[in-house]
Design a protein around this motif. Structure first.
Motif, PDB file in Angstrom:
ATOM      1  N   MET A 150       0.820  -1.212  -0.042  1.00 21.62           N
ATOM      2  CA  MET A 150       0.041   0.125  -0.177  1.00 21.62           C
ATOM      3  C   MET A 150       0.843   1.202  -0.245  1.00 21.62           C
ATOM      4  SD  MET A 150      -3.093  -1.051   2.531  1.00 21.62           S
ATOM      5  CE  MET A 150      -2.371  -1.597   3.975  1.00 21.62           C
ATOM      6  N   ASP A 151       2.165   1.034   0.249  1.00 19.53           N
ATOM      7  CA  ASP A 151       3.123   2.510   0.280  1.00 19.53           C
ATOM      8  C   ASP A 151       2.314   3.557   0.881  1.00 19.53           C
ATOM      9  OD1 ASP A 151       5.344   1.086  -0.408  1.00 19.53           O
ATOM     10  OD2 ASP A 151       4.973   1.375  -2.518  1.00 19.53           O
ATOM     11  N   CYS A 152       1.712   3.599   2.097  1.00 22.67           N
ATOM     12  CA  CYS A 152       1.131   4.580   2.651  1.00 22.67           C
ATOM     13  C   CYS A 152       1.842   5.165   3.873  1.00 22.67           C
ATOM     14  CB  CYS A 152      -0.446   3.982   3.358  1.00 22.67           C
ATOM     15  SG  CYS A 152      -1.165   5.159   4.107  1.00 22.67           S
ATOM     16  N   LYS A 153       2.187   6.228   4.020  1.00 24.05           N
ATOM     17  CA  LYS A 153       3.301   6.951   4.776  1.00 24.05           C
ATOM     18  C   LYS A 153       2.286   7.279   6.123  1.00 24.05           C
ATOM     19  CE  LYS A 153       3.020  11.906   3.790  1.00 24.05           C
ATOM     20  NZ  LYS A 153       3.559  12.914   3.235  1.00 24.05           N
ATOM     21  N   ASP A 183       4.118  11.358  -0.335  1.00 19.93           N
ATOM     22  CA  ASP A 183       2.998  10.875  -0.932  1.00 19.93           C
ATOM     23  C   ASP A 183       3.127  10.785  -2.606  1.00 19.93           C
ATOM     24  OD1 ASP A 183       1.435  10.098   1.239  1.00 19.93           O
ATOM     25  OD2 ASP A 183       0.293  11.952   1.314  1.00 19.93           O
ATOM     26  N   TYR A 221      -9.030   6.471   8.279  1.00 19.12           N
ATOM     27  CA  TYR A 221      -8.652   6.266   6.691  1.00 19.12           C
ATOM     28  C   TYR A 221      -9.332   4.798   6.215  1.00 19.12           C
ATOM     29  CZ  TYR A 221      -5.412  10.300   7.288  1.00 19.12           C
ATOM     30  OH  TYR A 221      -4.677  11.454   7.551  1.00 19.12           O
ATOM     31  N   ILE A 223      -8.288   2.522   2.881  1.00 26.64           N
ATOM     32  CA  ILE A 223      -7.063   2.432   1.828  1.00 26.64           C
ATOM     33  C   ILE A 223      -7.489   1.705   0.606  1.00 26.64           C
ATOM     34  CG2 ILE A 223      -4.756   1.927   1.451  1.00 26.64           C
ATOM     35  CD1 ILE A 223      -3.870   2.603   4.132  1.00 26.64           C
ATOM     36  N   SER A 225      -7.412   0.639  -3.824  1.00 25.60           N
ATOM     37  CA  SER A 225      -6.420   0.527  -4.976  1.00 25.60           C
ATOM     38  C   SER A 225      -7.095   0.112  -6.264  1.00 25.60           C
ATOM     39  CB  SER A 225      -5.243  -0.384  -4.836  1.00 25.60           C
ATOM     40  OG  SER A 225      -5.752  -1.638  -4.634  1.00 25.60           O
ATOM     41  N   CYS A 268      -1.556   7.644  -2.056  1.00 21.17           N
ATOM     42  CA  CYS A 268      -0.344   6.872  -1.365  1.00 21.17           C
ATOM     43  C   CYS A 268       0.874   6.486  -2.358  1.00 21.17           C
ATOM     44  CB  CYS A 268      -0.864   5.641  -0.562  1.00 21.17           C
ATOM     45  SG  CYS A 268      -2.101   5.982   0.391  1.00 21.17           S
ATOM     46  N   GLN A 269       0.433   5.628  -3.257  1.00 22.94           N
ATOM     47  CA  GLN A 269       1.513   5.219  -4.350  1.00 22.94           C
ATOM     48  C   GLN A 269       0.707   5.537  -5.820  1.00 22.94           C
ATOM     49  OE1 GLN A 269       3.725   4.231  -6.283  1.00 22.94           O
ATOM     50  NE2 GLN A 269       4.253   2.431  -4.924  1.00 22.94           N
ATOM     51  N   ARG A 281      -5.923   7.145  -0.230  1.00 22.66           N
ATOM     52  CA  ARG A 281      -6.520   6.840   0.926  1.00 22.66           C
ATOM     53  C   ARG A 281      -7.606   7.885   1.197  1.00 22.66           C
ATOM     54  NH1 ARG A 281      -1.431   8.787   2.317  1.00 22.66           N
ATOM     55  NH2 ARG A 281      -1.154  10.800   3.376  1.00 22.66           N
TER      56      ARG A 281
END
Length: 297
Positions: A150-153, A183, A221, A223, A225, A268-269, A281
Motif C-alpha cells: 500500500m506504500d502509505c506513509k 505521498d 482512513y 485505503i 487501490s 499513497c502510491q 486513502r
C-alpha cells in the motif's frame, strides 16, 4: 518473539512461522525492498534479481481469526538501519523518460537522512502489510483488498491497521520499510531500509470491512487501490459511507455531504506509468470517542 523468514507472495498456501493469540506482541525483522541486494551507488536496479523484490516477513497465524473477522495491528515501534537506498526505476514514474537510472545510498544518523546537502527528518513507515487473500496468491509488490504493497506513509508508529480476514488464521505479513517517502512515491522508491517492526495484535469478531482501514491519532482512513483513480475513489467512498452511516446514524446522502465537507483524498502510491495499481486513502477526522468507525462488542 522475533521472526525473520521472508516470502514474496501473500497466499493462503504460505506456511506460518508462528501461531499467536490475541493480545500477543511480535517483532518483524525486515530487509529492504531490494532484499538487501544493493550496497553501493554504482549498482542500478537493473543489476538486482527482480524475483526478490518487496520481501515481507511472515506469515503469522492468529488463533481464532476466521473469515469475516478483523485482525487489528497496533504498530508499537519501527526502527530502521543506519542507511537506506533510493533508486530511479526504468519506465516507472512521470519523469522516467527524462532521467537516468540512478542509485543513491543515504546515510541515516540520529533520525536524520542525509540527501546531498539536505538533512531530512525520517518518519519510518511500513510499505507492505497485509493478510492472505482468500484463494489466489498475490505478489508482495502489489496492493489489494488484503492490504499488501500500500506504500502509505501514515502506517507508522502509533497507527492501527485493520485488515479483513480472508482465510483461517489471517496470515499476517509485514515488510518494505521506508525511512522517508513522499505521498505518491513518484520515482517508484522511497528511502528503502531494513529494520524491525514491533506490533501488538488484536482481533475483532464478525465485523465486515472490504478494504484495509487505518486509524491515526486524529483520523480514520480507508485505503483502496485500482488501475484507475476514479475506481479507487469509488471503492474508498463506498466503504467510508457505510462506516459513517453505522457510526453516526445518518442517511447515505447526509454522509455523502459530510464527506465532501470533511473528507480528504490523498494518494499513497501513484508513480504512473507503472504496473502496480494506484493506491489512495480517504480520511475523515475523529470527532469524539463515542463515534468510532470500528468497534468491538
Amino acid at each position: 518473539m522475533i521472526i525473520d523468514k521472508y516470502v514474496y507472495t501473500f497466499s493462503p498456501d504460505n506456511s506460518p512461522i508462528i501461531e499467536i493469540e490475541k493480545g500477543d506482541s511480535v517483532v518483524f525483522k525486515t530487509i529492504d525492498c531490494f532484499s538487501n541486494q544493493i550496497y553501493s551507488d554504482e549498482q542500478l536496479i537493473s543489476d538486482v534479481n527482480y524475483d526478490k523484490l518487496n520481501p515481507s516477513t511472515g506469515p503469522v497465524y492468529i488463533r481464532n481469526a476466521e473469515v469475516g473477522d478483523i485482525v487489528v495491528v497496533n504498530i508499537v515501534d519501527i526502527s530502521v538501519s543506519d542507511h537506506g537506498v533510493v533508486s530511479s526505476l526504468p519506465e516507472i514514474g512521470p519523469l522516467s523518460d527524462r532521467c537516468d537510472l540512478k542509485t543513491k545510498i543515504i546515510r541515516i544518523e540520529e533520525n536524520i537522512a542525509y540527501f546531498n546537502d539536505l538533512e531530512l527528518s525520517i518518519n519510518p513507515m511500513i510499505g507492505v502489510i497485509g493478510l492472505a487473500p482468500q484463494e489466489r496468491s498475490i505478489p508482495t509488490g502489489f496492493p489489494g483488498k488484503h492490504g499488501g504493497n500500500m506504500d502509505c506513509k501514515i502506517i507508522t508508529k502509533g497507527s492501527t491497521v485493520y485488515l479483513p480476514v480472508n482465510t483461517p488464521g489471517g496470515l499476517l505479513q509485514i515488510g518494505d520499510l521506508h525511512a522517508v517517502m513522499g505521498d505518491g512515491e513518484v520515482c517508484g522508491t522511497g528511502l528503502e531500509v531494513a529494520g524491525k517492526v514491533t506490533v501488538k495484535i488484536d482481533l475483532i469478531k464478525q465485523f465486515e470491512i472490504k478494504w484495509p482501514i487505518v486509524e491515526t491519532n486524529d483520523k480514520w482512513y480507508v485505503i483502496t487501490s485500482a488501475s484507475d483513480y476514479a475506481i479507487a475513489l469509488k471503492h474508498a467512498s463506498e466503504v467510508m459511507q457505510k462506516l459513517l452511516e453505522d457510526a453516526y446514524g445518518w442517511d447515505k446522502t447526509d454522509v455523502y455531504l459530510y464527506m465532501s465537507l470533511q473528507g480528504d483524498v490523498e494518494i499513497c502510491q501513484g508513480c504512473k506509468p507503472c504496473s502496480v495499481d494506484l493506491v489512495l486513502r480517504l480520511g475523515i477526522p475523529k470527532v469524539n470517542s463515542k463515534k468510532r468507525l470500528i468497534w468491538s462488542e
